[in-house]
Design an enzyme around this catalytic site. Sequence first.
Site, short mmCIF file in Angstrom:
data_model
loop_
_atom_site.label_atom_id
_atom_site.label_comp_id
_atom_site.label_asym_id
_atom_site.label_seq_id
_atom_site.Cartn_x
_atom_site.Cartn_y
_atom_site.Cartn_z
CG ASP A 31 -0.27 0.05 2.54
OD1 ASP A 31 0.77 -0.63 2.68
OD2 ASP A 31 -0.77 0.72 3.45
CD GLU A 58 4.26 0.86 7.00
OE1 GLU A 58 4.98 1.25 7.92
OE2 GLU A 58 3.92 1.60 6.04
#
Length: 455
Positions: A89, A153
């Site tokens: 991400d 994250e």
Amino acid sequence: MLRAALERARAQRDAHLDELKAFASIPSVSTLSAHREDVLQAAQWLKDRLDSLAMTRVRIVPTLGHPIVTAEWLGAPGKPTLLVYGHYDVQPVDPLNEWESGPFEPSERDGYLYARGVSDMKGQIVAFLRALDAIKAQGPYPVNLKFLLEGEEEIGSPNLEAFVDAHRDELGCDAVLNADAGILAPDIPAIVYALRGLAYFEVELHGPAKDLHSGTFGGAVHNPAQVLCELIAGMHDEKGRVTLPGFYDRVRALDQEEREMLARLPCGDEVWKQLTGVKELWSGEEGYTATERVGARPTLEVNGIWGGFTGEGSKTVLPAKATAKISTRLVPDQEPAEIRAMLCEYLRTHAPNTVTWEVREHSCGYGSVMDRTSPTMNAAVEALKAVFGKEPLFRREGGSVPIVAMMQQKLGVDSVMLGFSLPGDGIHGPNERQHLDTWFKGIDTYIHFLAKLAG
């Protein structure tokens, strides 16, 4: 195997770059619901690449949020098992108008590739996968491999701990390779051996029931925005120390040997000013250098503050509420769960009765310190020496990577932070970039690392 793998990797640099561009083109912004399908697309991209590398049990595992991609290859009996961690991400791209090229349209300029996530950390994932591709062409991998690639994250990994708890047996390993890292300069290899933790809050103050006319009520009703500013100002004393009660009680002191080691890093005040564009550095906590304050001391920062009218022009209002986002970066031994209680105690003591307040917690994670003498760390040191021609420096990182402390606590293993971003890559900001010569060296380093880890 080593020489042939390195030759193959160097002969395929165009293919390496094409892979990175393809991955960086996927707008996998985890914090925005509008990009949910893009996050899934990035997970599928990784699954396809892991399948092509002959990994087994390649899965996209759902969570309450974004999925986790797992895989393994256990064809090296008697050799170490390495768990490879990464995140696919990326951060939002705002402010979009400051990008010189499209954030998801990878563009080469002056030896760099520009795109969101190209440094943090899609570039690091692709570098490792391309190293595996070069090794695979020569025969079996030299060590056993497991993968844990998450899609959350950048929003604090809210579902990662539950996943690790539920899959401890299949995640068992001898060490973790965490590529969410970088070196100091193209000619200065380095390894991060310590990370700070995080406790992130939103503080909201309420005053009147609704926004009021500032002329009619100013002077009679306490302005929540003013109160909030005064409270925030009091969160540091004149020596730069955080004033939350008990904030430093668990802080581990730096010993002289470590301070001398950190002092040798090429990170003096002029470097910090150059990286940030500020005229002068804040003196911060008294008695510590900027490098020590960033990597080895806890901090409290205001990440955003708002209240009342913030549009164009003027509007004379006394706001009904004011809000601030406040993050604390924590060093090893500090308990994130205790920081909220400290913040609330500070507000109970200092907030006037003219307002009410509430604290909302967004994310938290522990700090960590890793063994600089472990076999896995030694393999990383030797790999960097082989590629860069010099001994890497050890350094502390001020940011937070929650998985590192989590792996220590739940699996009993250290991580090696081995990645190839640079301090000037602009991660999280406009025009994020990855230096390509350094990135290609990263692929070579991963090949050396796996060979040396195998012994």
